[in-house]
Design a protein around this motif. Structure first.
Motif, PDB file in Angstrom:
ATOM      1  N   ILE A 172       0.845  -1.199   0.000  1.00  0.00           N
ATOM      2  CA  ILE A 172       0.000   0.000   0.000  1.00  0.00           C
ATOM      3  C   ILE A 172       0.882   1.251   0.000  1.00  0.00           C
ATOM      4  CG2 ILE A 172      -1.684   1.319   1.343  1.00  0.00           C
ATOM      5  CD1 ILE A 172      -2.795  -1.445   2.277  1.00  0.00           C
ATOM      6  N   ALA A 173       1.945   1.224   0.823  1.00  0.00           N
ATOM      7  CA  ALA A 173       2.847   2.386   0.880  1.00  0.00           C
ATOM      8  C   ALA A 173       3.576   2.585  -0.442  1.00  0.00           C
ATOM      9  CB  ALA A 173       3.847   2.203   2.017  1.00  0.00           C
ATOM     10  N   PHE A 174       4.028   1.480  -1.060  1.00  0.00           N
ATOM     11  CA  PHE A 174       4.831   1.592  -2.276  1.00  0.00           C
ATOM     12  C   PHE A 174       3.993   1.978  -3.487  1.00  0.00           C
ATOM     13  CE2 PHE A 174       7.998  -1.660  -0.368  1.00  0.00           C
ATOM     14  CZ  PHE A 174       8.548  -0.649   0.411  1.00  0.00           C
ATOM     15  N   TYR A 175       2.683   1.832  -3.411  1.00  0.00           N
ATOM     16  CA  TYR A 175       1.811   2.295  -4.491  1.00  0.00           C
ATOM     17  C   TYR A 175       1.213   3.664  -4.168  1.00  0.00           C
ATOM     18  CZ  TYR A 175       1.667  -1.826  -7.520  1.00  0.00           C
ATOM     19  OH  TYR A 175       1.986  -2.816  -8.412  1.00  0.00           O
ATOM     20  N   VAL A 176       0.596   3.778  -3.003  1.00  0.00           N
ATOM     21  CA  VAL A 176      -0.174   4.984  -2.685  1.00  0.00           C
ATOM     22  C   VAL A 176       0.740   6.198  -2.549  1.00  0.00           C
ATOM     23  CG1 VAL A 176      -1.670   6.083  -0.967  1.00  0.00           C
ATOM     24  CG2 VAL A 176      -2.058   3.698  -1.619  1.00  0.00           C
ATOM     25  N   VAL A 177       1.852   6.043  -1.836  1.00  0.00           N
ATOM     26  CA  VAL A 177       2.732   7.207  -1.605  1.00  0.00           C
ATOM     27  C   VAL A 177       3.358   7.723  -2.911  1.00  0.00           C
ATOM     28  CG1 VAL A 177       4.772   8.047  -0.383  1.00  0.00           C
ATOM     29  CG2 VAL A 177       3.153   6.542   0.784  1.00  0.00           C
ATOM     30  N   PRO A 178       3.943   6.869  -3.777  1.00  0.00           N
ATOM     31  CA  PRO A 178       4.462   7.405  -5.041  1.00  0.00           C
ATOM     32  C   PRO A 178       3.397   8.083  -5.910  1.00  0.00           C
ATOM     33  CG  PRO A 178       5.391   5.232  -4.653  1.00  0.00           C
ATOM     34  CD  PRO A 178       4.323   5.445  -3.616  1.00  0.00           C
ATOM     35  N   ILE A 179       2.201   7.464  -6.000  1.00  0.00           N
ATOM     36  CA  ILE A 179       1.142   8.083  -6.799  1.00  0.00           C
ATOM     37  C   ILE A 179       0.774   9.444  -6.231  1.00  0.00           C
ATOM     38  CG2 ILE A 179      -1.250   7.869  -7.592  1.00  0.00           C
ATOM     39  CD1 ILE A 179       0.692   5.952  -8.963  1.00  0.00           C
ATOM     40  N   PHE A 180       0.692   9.540  -4.896  1.00  0.00           N
ATOM     41  CA  PHE A 180       0.403  10.817  -4.243  1.00  0.00           C
ATOM     42  C   PHE A 180       1.454  11.862  -4.602  1.00  0.00           C
ATOM     43  CE2 PHE A 180       1.298  13.636  -0.636  1.00  0.00           C
ATOM     44  CZ  PHE A 180       0.087  14.296  -0.523  1.00  0.00           C
TER      45      PHE A 180
END
Length: 452
Positions: free
Chosen positions: A251-259
């Protein structure tokens, strides 16, 4: 080579299972698919990733509880987890749908690697790159489980390190903007960057739901931890621990970069398929030379890691279905080599990789989008079956889950059913037909075992 019909050997450790799940889930869906998600949903893409991430958490929480509750940890495949709750036919259905999903993932990830290698070394036909990937991935998996696990561990480690560095770079750039411009001007500039489509969700909630087609494909692979039960040391301790660890990292490796992409770049630039990779753009901004080439190399490593995991998943899922078979074909496929590796099921899985070489040669760049779209239907179906199985466990054994977890699981189940319905009604008909054919074949191919 001498072969023997033994059980799979438990050699995987917790760190291998963690990296294996990450390797399967962080591939072309992040590096090749995030742009199409943002193009479909606009800045609301972040909402699609959060919803899918939360759904994944509930699904995998149920998987962990079923593994802990299972009396045997030497059984193979997804069917071993769900069979006590939904019966033999649906367990058979789940294994074959999951197997077909990963077979399609093999081709999708192979196409993704070939696409990025084509950017790195222009002028070479994509099918040549696809052939190199097919040969290398097959060789690693055939050698030994330990060799595969160690290779996957370090491949996954590299891509995770790059994503962490990217997050640090993105946060640094946001900090610099705030220092030089102040918080309010920075916020105004970011709003201007992303106001070209007039709203947070330019295509409404329908755009968010449609984007879930690629988002769910991107997160698919996390459940791979469940397939490793028979080859993991102390599986009932290692796998639930690995699942909990993997969930938050994915979740962190997808959500944070997209953000960060949405905060630092105009969303239409991120969504433009002809634009430079947003990963490369951010690294270039801090003065890293040849950032575009370096990022392409990392992306190739990342997606090859997903191919590596997919070969493992497909070969073990197929082995689960043929193990103990009374047919000549089944007995042949279920034999292990002297390293206790199911080499014959690996060869079957690798055959699809070589089919992908041919398809890449025929369809070129557009092939990935079709395969990724069709995969998300079957991944959603597997998630729904896992949730139903978990709910049966929760309600049959009262101490396993409290009323809150039961309620949340029901809500996520209904949400996933709605997502599948929306995908069927709003996406190209041929994707739905392709997924339906897979599911029907999996369901009606079941044959009740003949009692001796």
């Amino acid at each position: 080579m001498e072969e023997r019909n033994d059980e799979l050997k438990p050699v995987l450790q917790t760190r291998h299972v963690v990296m294996l799940s990450l390797g399967g889930a962080i591939g072309s869906g992040l590096f090749l698919g995030s742009g199409s998600v943002i193009a479909t949903a606009g800045p609301a893409a972040i909402l699609a990733y959060v919803l899918a991430g939360f759904s994944l958490y509930i699904v995998m929480n149920g998987v962990a509880k079923m593994i802990l509750f299972n009396k045997k940890s030497s059984d193979v495949g997804m069917s071993a987890i769900v069979k006590p709750y939904i019966g033999a036919r649906m367990a058979h259905f789940t294994d074959w749908v999951y197997w077909s999903t990963w077979m399609a993932v093999l081709i999708a990830e192979e196409a993704g690697v070939a696409t990025f290698l084509g950017m790195l070394i222009p002028g070479v036909p994509l099918w040549i790159f696809a052939l190199i990937v097919a040969v290398l991935g097959t060789a690693i998996n055939l050698y030994s489980v330990r060799a595969f696990a160690e290779t996957e561990y370090w491949l996954a480690f590299i891509k995770i390190a790059v994503i962490i560095i990217l997050i640090a770079v993105g946060l640094y750039l946001l900090f610099i903007n705030n220092v030089h411009l102040g918080f309010k001007p920075t916020a105004a500039q970011l709003a201007a960057n992303n106001s070209t489509a007039s709203s947070f969700a330019p295509n409404g909630m329908q755009g968010v739901i449609n984007s879930m087609l690629v988002v769910i494909f991107s997160f698919g692979g996390s459940e791979l931890a469940a397939v490793t039960v028979a080859e993991t040391k102390d599986a009932k301790t290692a796998i639930p621990k690995a699942i909990r660890s993997v969930l938050f990292r994915i979740i962190a490796f997808y959500v944070v970069p997209i953000f960060l992409f949405l905060q630092l770049l105009p969303w239409k630039q991120v969504a433009d398929p002809n634009a430079e990779s947003p990963f490369a753009t951010l690294f270039t901004r801090v003065g890293i030379p040849h950032a575009d080439k370096l990022i392409l190399i990392v992306i190739v490593i990342a997606i090859f890691s997903a191919v590596n995991s997919a070969i493992y998943a497909t070969s073990r899922s197929l082995y689960a279905r043929v193990q103990g078979s009374e047919t000549k074909l089944g007995r042949g496929l279920s034999k292990l080599n002297r390293n206790q590796v199911p080499t014959r099921t690996i060869w079957v899985s690798s055959a699809v990789l070589f089919l992908g070489v041919v398809l890449s040669a025929i369809f070129g760049d557009g092939f990935w989008q079709f395969v990724a779209g069709s995969i998300s239907y079957t991944i959603s179906t597997v998630w729904i079956v896992l949730l139903v199985s978990a709910l049966i466990l929760y309600f049959k054994h009262g101490g396993v889950a409290n009323i809150f977890l039961k309620s949340i699981t029901v809500i996520v189940l209904l949400f996933l059913i709605f997502v599948v319905y929306s995908q069927i009604t709003s996406n190209p008909w041929y994707l739905s037909i392709f997924a339906l054919v897979i599911c029907l074949l999996a369901f009606f191919s079941y044959r009740k075992p003949v009692k001796s």
